[in-house]
Design a protein around this motif. Sequence first.
Motif, PDB file in Angstrom:
ATOM      1  N   SER A   1      -3.962   4.035  -7.092  1.00 35.94           N
ATOM      2  CA  SER A   1      -4.921   4.470  -6.761  1.00 35.94           C
ATOM      3  C   SER A   1      -5.464   5.781  -6.956  1.00 35.94           C
ATOM      4  O   SER A   1      -6.499   6.203  -6.994  1.00 35.94           O
ATOM      5  CB  SER A   1      -4.444   4.720  -4.941  1.00 35.94           C
ATOM      6  OG  SER A   1      -4.360   3.557  -4.508  1.00 35.94           O
ATOM      7  N   TYR A   2      -4.246   6.615  -7.664  1.00 34.95           N
ATOM      8  CA  TYR A   2      -4.522   7.952  -8.171  1.00 34.95           C
ATOM      9  C   TYR A   2      -5.588   7.895  -9.221  1.00 34.95           C
ATOM     10  O   TYR A   2      -6.707   8.786  -9.330  1.00 34.95           O
ATOM     11  CB  TYR A   2      -3.234   8.422  -8.983  1.00 34.95           C
ATOM     12  CG  TYR A   2      -3.618   9.884  -9.652  1.00 34.95           C
ATOM     13  CD1 TYR A   2      -3.627  10.949  -8.820  1.00 34.95           C
ATOM     14  CD2 TYR A   2      -3.708   9.787 -10.886  1.00 34.95           C
ATOM     15  CE1 TYR A   2      -3.808  12.205  -9.635  1.00 34.95           C
ATOM     16  CE2 TYR A   2      -3.858  11.090 -11.858  1.00 34.95           C
ATOM     17  CZ  TYR A   2      -3.827  12.100 -10.912  1.00 34.95           C
ATOM     18  OH  TYR A   2      -4.307  13.555 -11.597  1.00 34.95           O
TER      19      TYR A   2
ATOM     20  N   THR B   1      -9.434   6.286  -7.277  1.00 36.95           N
ATOM     21  CA  THR B   1     -10.138   7.066  -6.713  1.00 36.95           C
ATOM     22  C   THR B   1     -10.612   8.615  -7.440  1.00 36.95           C
ATOM     23  O   THR B   1     -11.352   9.174  -7.067  1.00 36.95           O
ATOM     24  CB  THR B   1      -9.281   7.876  -5.676  1.00 36.95           C
ATOM     25  OG1 THR B   1      -7.824   8.455  -6.091  1.00 36.95           O
ATOM     26  CG2 THR B   1      -8.896   6.960  -4.620  1.00 36.95           C
TER      27      THR B   1
ATOM     28  N   ALA C   1       1.373   1.469  -5.790  1.00 40.61           N
ATOM     29  CA  ALA C   1      -0.092   1.450  -5.285  1.00 40.61           C
ATOM     30  C   ALA C   1      -0.622   2.892  -5.334  1.00 40.61           C
ATOM     31  O   ALA C   1      -1.791   3.177  -5.669  1.00 40.61           O
ATOM     32  CB  ALA C   1       0.002   1.000  -3.871  1.00 40.61           C
ATOM     33  N   LYS C   2       0.222   4.062  -5.530  1.00 40.33           N
ATOM     34  CA  LYS C   2       0.007   5.503  -5.383  1.00 40.33           C
ATOM     35  C   LYS C   2      -0.418   5.520  -6.965  1.00 40.33           C
ATOM     36  O   LYS C   2      -1.517   6.271  -7.036  1.00 40.33           O
ATOM     37  CB  LYS C   2       1.081   6.251  -5.283  1.00 40.33           C
ATOM     38  CG  LYS C   2       1.483   6.145  -3.573  1.00 40.33           C
ATOM     39  CD  LYS C   2       2.831   7.235  -3.654  1.00 40.33           C
ATOM     40  CE  LYS C   2       3.145   7.187  -2.159  1.00 40.33           C
ATOM     41  NZ  LYS C   2       4.442   8.136  -1.806  1.00 40.33           N
ATOM     42  N   ALA C   3       0.256   5.130  -7.814  1.00 42.60           N
ATOM     43  CA  ALA C   3      -0.072   5.426  -9.192  1.00 42.60           C
ATOM     44  C   ALA C   3      -1.464   4.741  -9.459  1.00 42.60           C
ATOM     45  O   ALA C   3      -2.249   5.181 -10.404  1.00 42.60           O
ATOM     46  CB  ALA C   3       1.096   4.821 -10.215  1.00 42.60           C
TER      47      ALA C   3
ATOM     48  N   LYS D   1       0.597  -1.252   0.084  1.00 37.33           N
ATOM     49  CA  LYS D   1       0.067   0.053  -0.005  1.00 37.33           C
ATOM     50  C   LYS D   1       0.805   1.434   0.016  1.00 37.33           C
ATOM     51  O   LYS D   1       0.337   2.278  -0.342  1.00 37.33           O
ATOM     52  CB  LYS D   1      -0.852  -0.145   1.298  1.00 37.33           C
ATOM     53  CG  LYS D   1      -1.886  -1.056   1.171  1.00 37.33           C
ATOM     54  CD  LYS D   1      -2.810  -1.217   0.056  1.00 37.33           C
ATOM     55  CE  LYS D   1      -3.685  -2.420   0.230  1.00 37.33           C
ATOM     56  NZ  LYS D   1      -4.671  -2.548  -0.973  1.00 37.33           N
ATOM     57  N   LYS D   2       2.151   1.061   0.513  1.00 37.94           N
ATOM     58  CA  LYS D   2       3.118   2.279   0.578  1.00 37.94           C
ATOM     59  C   LYS D   2       3.783   2.565  -0.680  1.00 37.94           C
ATOM     60  O   LYS D   2       4.553   3.461  -0.726  1.00 37.94           O
ATOM     61  CB  LYS D   2       4.017   2.136   1.748  1.00 37.94           C
ATOM     62  CG  LYS D   2       2.963   2.294   3.187  1.00 37.94           C
ATOM     63  CD  LYS D   2       3.885   2.237   4.515  1.00 37.94           C
ATOM     64  CE  LYS D   2       3.187   2.048   5.537  1.00 37.94           C
ATOM     65  NZ  LYS D   2       4.021   2.280   6.686  1.00 37.94           N
ATOM     66  N   SER D   3       3.729   1.734  -1.760  1.00 39.92           N
ATOM     67  CA  SER D   3       4.679   1.665  -2.793  1.00 39.92           C
ATOM     68  C   SER D   3       4.087   2.724  -3.906  1.00 39.92           C
ATOM     69  O   SER D   3       3.008   3.211  -3.763  1.00 39.92           O
ATOM     70  CB  SER D   3       4.713   0.335  -3.606  1.00 39.92           C
ATOM     71  OG  SER D   3       3.482   0.054  -4.024  1.00 39.92           O
ATOM     72  N   GLU D   4       5.011   2.949  -4.677  1.00 45.25           N
ATOM     73  CA  GLU D   4       5.045   4.072  -5.818  1.00 45.25           C
ATOM     74  C   GLU D   4       3.895   3.177  -6.690  1.00 45.25           C
ATOM     75  O   GLU D   4       2.772   4.267  -7.271  1.00 45.25           O
ATOM     76  CB  GLU D   4       6.095   4.612  -6.416  1.00 45.25           C
ATOM     77  CG  GLU D   4       7.254   5.150  -5.501  1.00 45.25           C
ATOM     78  CD  GLU D   4       6.348   6.632  -4.943  1.00 45.25           C
ATOM     79  OE1 GLU D   4       5.872   7.135  -5.855  1.00 45.25           O
ATOM     80  OE2 GLU D   4       6.489   6.676  -3.988  1.00 45.25           O
TER      81      GLU D   4
END
Length: 306
Positions: free
Chosen positions: A196-197, A200, A192-194, A187-190
Motif C-alpha cells: 500500500s505504501y 498510494t 499489505a502495508k509495504a 489488510k493488516k499484514s506488514e
Amino acid sequence: MAEWVGGCTQLMTPLAEALARYVFAAGKLHADDTPVPVLDPGRGKTKTGRLWTYVRDDRPAKSKEPAAVLFRYSPDRRGEHPKEHLKPFTGILQADAYSGFGHLYGERIQEASCWAHARRAFYELHQANQSPVAAEALERIGALYAIEAEIRGRPPNERAATRQARAGPLLESLREWLRHTLGRVSKKSELAKAVSYILTRWTAFTRYCDDGRLEIDNNAAERALRVVALGRKNYLFCGSDAGGERAAAIYSLIGTAKLNEIDPEAYLRYVLERIAEHPINRIDELLPWNVAAALRGEDEPLELAA
C-alpha cells in the motif's frame, strides 16, 4: 574547543548562507532528517533535536554544476521546520513519506518518492520469514535498478528516453502485480502495508521515469546523513540548540567540500585565513568549488579588492 567552533561558525555564517542560496536555487533536491541528542539544561538529560539535510547533486544526470549539501538544525521534528527551510525552493523534492514534507507538495514543490525506502520494507520481510511475495517484489524492483546502473552519468534526455522505453513497462507490470497481491493478503499484514505504501504514492514513485534529472531513490540524502551517525558516536550530544545550529553550518561546509573532492581541513584553513577580510558581496568566491584550483596549487589565491 566548543567556543572555538562557535567563533569559527560565526565567522563563516555568511558563507554558509551563500551555500544555502545555491542549494535552494536547484530545480531538484534530496531531503532527509535524523535525530541528534541535545543537552537539556536543568533536566539532567538530553532531548532529541533534528538535523535536516538538503542535497543538490545532479552529477548522475551529467550536470557540470557543483554538488552541495546543506544541513539545518531544529529542536524538534515538527513540519513547520522543513516548511521554513524550503521557502526559497521551487522544484521537485525527493524524500521519504514523512508527513512533515507532505503538506509542502503542490504547485511549487512536487514529490518524488524513494524506491530504496520502499524496497527496504520487502527486504526486511524477506529476511524475517523468507516470504516468496517479498522475494518477487525485490526481484522486480531490482530490475528497475539494473536500468539505472546502465544510464548513470548520461544526460537527462537519454535517461528519460531509456526509462520510458524499458522501465515504463516494468512499472506498469509491477503496479498490476501489487494490486493483485494486495487483494490476496491480510489488510493488516506488514506485507499489505509495504504494498500500500507504494500504490498510494504511485505518481510520486513513477515521476522519475519521465524526468531524466531525477534519481530512482533518495540515497544522496541518506549518504549525507552518515556523517551525523558517525558524529553521534564521538561527541555524544550537542551542548545546546545553538550548538546544533553551529553543527549544521559546519556539516554543510565540510560535506560540500567532500562532495567536490576537496580536503575539508585544507578548505576550512583556507577560508578561515581569508574570510575576515574578504568582501561580503563576494562571499561566493569562498564556496568550495571556487577555491578548489587554489587548494590544488593550480591557481593564485584570491586577491582582495583594494
